[in-house]
Design a protein around this motif. Structure first.
Motif, PDB file in Angstrom:
ATOM      1  N   CYS A   1       0.838  -1.191   0.000  1.00  0.00           N
ATOM      2  CA  CYS A   1       0.000   0.000   0.000  1.00  0.00           C
ATOM      3  C   CYS A   1       0.875   1.243   0.000  1.00  0.00           C
ATOM      4  O   CYS A   1       2.100   1.160   0.065  1.00  0.00           O
ATOM      5  CB  CYS A   1      -0.941   0.012   1.202  1.00  0.00           C
ATOM      6  SG  CYS A   1      -0.067  -0.023   2.784  1.00  0.00           S
TER       7      CYS A   1
ATOM      8  N   CYS B   1      -0.824  -2.655   6.491  1.00  0.00           N
ATOM      9  CA  CYS B   1      -1.454  -1.528   5.802  1.00  0.00           C
ATOM     10  C   CYS B   1      -2.787  -1.200   6.469  1.00  0.00           C
ATOM     11  O   CYS B   1      -3.595  -2.117   6.721  1.00  0.00           O
ATOM     12  CB  CYS B   1      -1.695  -1.867   4.336  1.00  0.00           C
ATOM     13  SG  CYS B   1      -0.183  -2.062   3.369  1.00  0.00           S
ATOM     14  N   PRO B   2      -3.034   0.078   6.748  1.00  0.00           N
ATOM     15  CA  PRO B   2      -4.349   0.451   7.289  1.00  0.00           C
ATOM     16  C   PRO B   2      -5.453   0.101   6.290  1.00  0.00           C
ATOM     17  O   PRO B   2      -5.212   0.039   5.083  1.00  0.00           O
ATOM     18  CB  PRO B   2      -4.221   1.967   7.489  1.00  0.00           C
ATOM     19  CG  PRO B   2      -2.745   2.221   7.531  1.00  0.00           C
ATOM     20  CD  PRO B   2      -2.128   1.208   6.637  1.00  0.00           C
ATOM     21  N   PRO B   3      -6.690  -0.131   6.781  1.00  0.00           N
ATOM     22  CA  PRO B   3      -7.783  -0.517   5.864  1.00  0.00           C
ATOM     23  C   PRO B   3      -8.047   0.514   4.771  1.00  0.00           C
ATOM     24  O   PRO B   3      -8.460   0.143   3.665  1.00  0.00           O
ATOM     25  CB  PRO B   3      -8.992  -0.647   6.811  1.00  0.00           C
ATOM     26  CG  PRO B   3      -8.385  -0.911   8.159  1.00  0.00           C
ATOM     27  CD  PRO B   3      -7.103  -0.149   8.192  1.00  0.00           C
ATOM     28  N   ASP B   4      -7.838   1.807   5.075  1.00  0.00           N
ATOM     29  CA  ASP B   4      -8.143   2.838   4.089  1.00  0.00           C
ATOM     30  C   ASP B   4      -6.958   3.207   3.219  1.00  0.00           C
ATOM     31  O   ASP B   4      -7.040   4.114   2.388  1.00  0.00           O
ATOM     32  CB  ASP B   4      -8.648   4.097   4.796  1.00  0.00           C
ATOM     33  CG  ASP B   4      -7.640   4.623   5.821  1.00  0.00           C
ATOM     34  OD1 ASP B   4      -6.717   3.853   6.201  1.00  0.00           O
ATOM     35  OD2 ASP B   4      -7.776   5.794   6.243  1.00  0.00           O
ATOM     36  N   ALA B   5      -5.812   2.506   3.372  1.00  0.00           N
ATOM     37  CA  ALA B   5      -4.625   2.839   2.586  1.00  0.00           C
ATOM     38  C   ALA B   5      -4.766   2.295   1.165  1.00  0.00           C
ATOM     39  O   ALA B   5      -5.124   1.127   0.972  1.00  0.00           O
ATOM     40  CB  ALA B   5      -3.370   2.266   3.237  1.00  0.00           C
ATOM     41  N   PRO B   6      -4.511   3.109   0.146  1.00  0.00           N
ATOM     42  CA  PRO B   6      -4.630   2.644  -1.245  1.00  0.00           C
ATOM     43  C   PRO B   6      -3.506   1.676  -1.596  1.00  0.00           C
ATOM     44  O   PRO B   6      -2.404   1.763  -1.056  1.00  0.00           O
ATOM     45  CB  PRO B   6      -4.526   3.926  -2.064  1.00  0.00           C
ATOM     46  CG  PRO B   6      -3.729   4.859  -1.207  1.00  0.00           C
ATOM     47  CD  PRO B   6      -4.106   4.526   0.220  1.00  0.00           C
TER      48      PRO B   6
END
Length: 428
Positions: free
Chosen positions: A165, A177-182
């Motif tokens: 990500c 990776c955070p859930p909102d990371a592209p």
């Protein structure tokens, strides 16, 4: 644990050898120029072992924080006109006279022609510079042997790791990776570890430096060809624009194209030009760290108080030995790689010893070198203007300064020692 102790012991004796090697330079050149040397010692304090040679005592002392050779006649005697002056009770003058008297008492009548101060300035300069240059020779020899025989790890055009990500440049170092990371462009395009990048946007890829610069200067959708399992595969990632540190100034960030992978590395043996460039960079970096030593005091005090210690913090013989133990026990590297790391660490210590000892301050070797250079210049000026020879430069008059410098170095060494014990530098 055994490997840690073994590494500490090996590195400790490597440091003792470096000290002995340094003093050997002084000893050999002093004897070459006919100066009588009464002692050659590794360490300070109580003598643990010694052997008497024909005229020199060779030994090891209890405190392994340095070494010395004792040459007779380090200071010139008083000038005739000084004997008639009234003695001063000033503490600094007492220091000077005590030092001069102690040196004079070592000179026997049959050795009166073998005193250090009687040698020409260029000979004294060689004697005092020989010690630090022995450390420089050892450091350069180690670095050159490693770079030419073993090689230096350099990034290649093969993919080593693909970022899952995209995280900000200041994000903590974590593999999750955070859930909102592209997803990174490389992950979206299907780039895999082991892929060898052969072309980027139609241009052949010849080196990692070229590829990195091209990626940073690009934007939008690009084409790249990779070799995977003997076949060539074309990928079309869409690059992102993100903030990343500048290549030539990591303290500053710029907006660049981002693909999201790390290159694999390979050992590359260096030629003479590469060795010279690499060693020159190491010397420059080490010199900068020596200059920054005074500014490290707050970090050392903070480390003793329990704050996190910086990895580039100064270390002493205890801290360096502990690092040697950590290197030898580092099970994520091969045995050969660990040994190479240890000898390079020892080479770095020798390079630091060279630079510190060349500082133009008594009692360091550089202080005596500066005195010899000043005497030579003063005599040349007197000769040009047809004035009487001013005689040898009286370094005894600088003994109060030498004592002050010694106290500063002792205090700094104790500060580093305490920090190395209570909050040592550790390998990341």
């Amino acid at each position: 644990m055994i490997l840690v102790v073994l590494g500490i012991a090996i590195f400790f004796f490597g440091l003792l050898f470096s000290i002995a090697w340094h003093e050997l330079g002084h000893l050999a050149t002093a004897k070459m120029f006919g100066v009588k040397v009464t002692q050659y010692m590794v360490g300070f304090g109580r003598t643990l072992f010694s052997r008497q040679g024909r005229e020199t005592e060779y030994g090891v002392k209890a405190i392994p924080l340095g070494g010395y050779i004792r040459m007779i006649g380090m200071f010139p005697p008083k000038k005739d006109e000084e004997y008639g002056r009234t003695a001063s009770s000033a503490p600094w003058r007492a220091m000077v006279e005590d030092a001069r008297q102690a040196v004079a008492e070592e000179v026997r009548p049959e050795d009166s022609h073998r005193q250090f101060y009687q040698r020409k300035p260029w000979k004294r300069l060689i004697v005092m510079a020989a010690g630090p240059f022995m450390n420089l020779i050892l450091a350069v020899g180690i670095f050159a042997s490693v770079l030419m025989g073993y090689g230096q790890a350099e990034p290649t055009t093969t993919v080593g790791e693909v970022s899952k990500c995209v995280l900000p440049a200041d994000a903590p170092n974590t593999q999750r990776c955070p859930p909102d990371a592209p997803l990174s462009p490389a992950a979206q395009a299907g780039l895999r570890p082991g892929d060898e990048i052969v072309s980027f946007n139609g241009q052949p890829v010849r080196s990692w430096e070229q590829l990195r610069s091209t990626i940073r200067d690009s934007s939008g959708t690009v084409s790249m060809v990779v070799e995977r399992g003997g076949e060539r595969v074309t990928l079309t990632p869409t690059l992102m624009q993100t903030q990343r540190p500048k290549i030539d100034d990591p303290e500053e960030t710029v907006r660049v194209g981002f693909l999201g992978f790390a290159p694999d590395t390979a050992l590359v043996r260096q030629d003479i030009a590469g060795v010279a460039d690499r060693i020159g960079g190491i010397i420059g970096m080490t010199a900068q760290k020596v200059v920054e030593l005074p500014s490290e005091v707050p970090d050392l005090v903070g480390a003793i108080a329990g704050q996190e210690r910086e990895q580039d913090s100064p270390v002493g013989i205890v801290g360096a030995s502990r690092l040697g133990g950590q290197v030898l026990s580092y099970d994520e590297a091969s045995v050969s790689a660990r040994l190479i790391m240890m000898v390079q660490l020892l080479a770095g210590v020798n390079l630091s010893l060279f630079l510190i000892n060349m500082l133009p301050l008594l009692p360091l070797d550089g202080g005596h070198i500066a005195g010899a250079l000043w005497e030579s210049a003063r005599r040349k000026v007197a000769w040009l203007f047809r004035r009487p020879d001013p005689g040898p430069f009286d370094t005894a008059k600088l003994m109060p300064l030498a004592y002050a410098v010694s106290l500063v170095f002792i205090a700094y060494s104790l500060l580093v020692l305490v920090a190395d014990i209570v909050n040592p530098v550790t390998l990341s």
